[in-house]
Write an enzyme that holds these catalytic residues in place. Sequence first.
Site, PDB file in Angstrom:
ATOM      1  N   HIS A 156      27.118  45.107   7.537  1.00 18.70           N
ATOM      2  CA  HIS A 156      27.700  45.750   8.716  1.00 18.70           C
ATOM      3  C   HIS A 156      26.687  46.631   9.452  1.00 18.70           C
ATOM      4  CE1 HIS A 156      31.569  44.246   7.657  1.00 18.70           C
ATOM      5  NE2 HIS A 156      31.721  45.020   6.597  1.00 18.70           N
ATOM      6  N   ASP A 192      31.639  37.325   2.742  1.00 21.89           N
ATOM      7  CA  ASP A 192      32.356  38.585   2.560  1.00 21.89           C
ATOM      8  C   ASP A 192      33.633  38.529   3.392  1.00 21.89           C
ATOM      9  OD1 ASP A 192      31.587  41.727   1.750  1.00 21.89           O
ATOM     10  OD2 ASP A 192      32.901  41.573   3.495  1.00 21.89           O
ATOM     11  N   HIS A 194      34.894  40.592   5.324  1.00 17.59           N
ATOM     12  CA  HIS A 194      34.756  41.219   6.635  1.00 17.59           C
ATOM     13  C   HIS A 194      33.606  40.571   7.407  1.00 17.59           C
ATOM     14  CE1 HIS A 194      36.399  44.412   3.883  1.00 17.59           C
ATOM     15  NE2 HIS A 194      37.340  44.347   4.816  1.00 17.59           N
ATOM     16  N   ASP A 284      35.123  40.415  -2.068  1.00 19.43           N
ATOM     17  CA  ASP A 284      36.335  41.009  -1.505  1.00 19.43           C
ATOM     18  C   ASP A 284      37.199  39.971  -0.788  1.00 19.43           C
ATOM     19  OD1 ASP A 284      34.355  40.789   0.415  1.00 19.43           O
ATOM     20  OD2 ASP A 284      34.491  42.855   1.108  1.00 19.43           O
TER      21      ASP A 284
END
Length: 387
Positions: A156, A192, A194, A284
Amino acid sequence: MASAESFPPSSLQADNLIHVFWDEGILKHDTGTGVFDTGMDPGFLDVLEKHPENADRVKNMLSILKRGPISPFISWHHGRPALISELLSFHTQEYVNELIEADRNGWKEICGGTFLNPGSWDAALVAAGTALSAMKHISDGHGKIAYALVRPPGHHAQPTQADGYCFLNNAGLAVQLALDSGCRKVAVLDIDVHYGNGTAEGFYRSDKVLTISLHMNHGSWGPSHPQSGTVDELGEGEGFGYNLNIPLPNGTGDKGYGYAVQHLVVPAIEKFEPDMLVLVVGQDSSAFDPNGRQCLTMEGYRDIGRTIRGMADKYSNGQLLIVQEGGYHVTYAAYCLHATLEGVLNVSEPVLSDPIAYYPEDESFPTKVIEAIKKYQKETVPFLKDA
């Protein structure tokens, strides 16, 4: 269930080893306690939980690789801190200076849930340097498959700001090193849960890096994460069409992810023909993670690992870098990592059973969404129009 000893000894060859890069310095990042990732103590709870991005998660990943069934196929290497000058291949000097200043001051919440505490900056430097060391190991011809077991996570982190527990973009720095070391084109697959917005932002105007992100459809979450992760964020200028977002409906499981990989990821990588592959892995996306709403099990992770290994063998002479990101179920994340690496090793059958595997899946809706994304990409992305 097969044991590690049941693998034929002849399969234990250089290109069947995973070179794991690790440094205990990453454990110095103490994210504290509170209500989930807020750091908040409301005053009426007797038991506060650890921040989800805590050291325990990677301690279990470390131990399962040291003592789990695939341990004979792991070669261990030391990581190192990155030099400040190395960070500037991806991040701006101004942003790096902000982090250095925050470290001098001792504590700062950089953005929501992202705390720079004493020891955090040192850990972030070690994570970045360890990812760089893993890529250099491949680029220098010392091994074909390397895994950077690092935290804080990085995908990120954008060139100019932190986001979502991430300070420095470990994968982005490694990708740039590959380009600087002579790679013509690098493909990045981020699984991931996200959106890998930071890595995408870093190469948004480049046609030398294909960034593909499979993520839940969460949208933007504020100023630190202005990107939405939608299909129309395709890149700009020379990079138009080389950022492929695959936002999957909440609840997508093994079959849905498998369908997306086979119908969207594989054709894109085949058309792009990279000479280096990077798998950005977060557990995740699992069915039991507290920070995601997807339903992958060990079987799904194993299949993804096997597919990306096949792509590496076909296009990048077997060269594959794996970089650790999220994954916050302290035990199941380690199991899912093990399964991913089983797939990368092309293990013929599972060598570690899934302790909590069963999760009902209706793949019909994700399949419709994936078909719609496929249609949009074929109509919009120049290099995919005849894929």
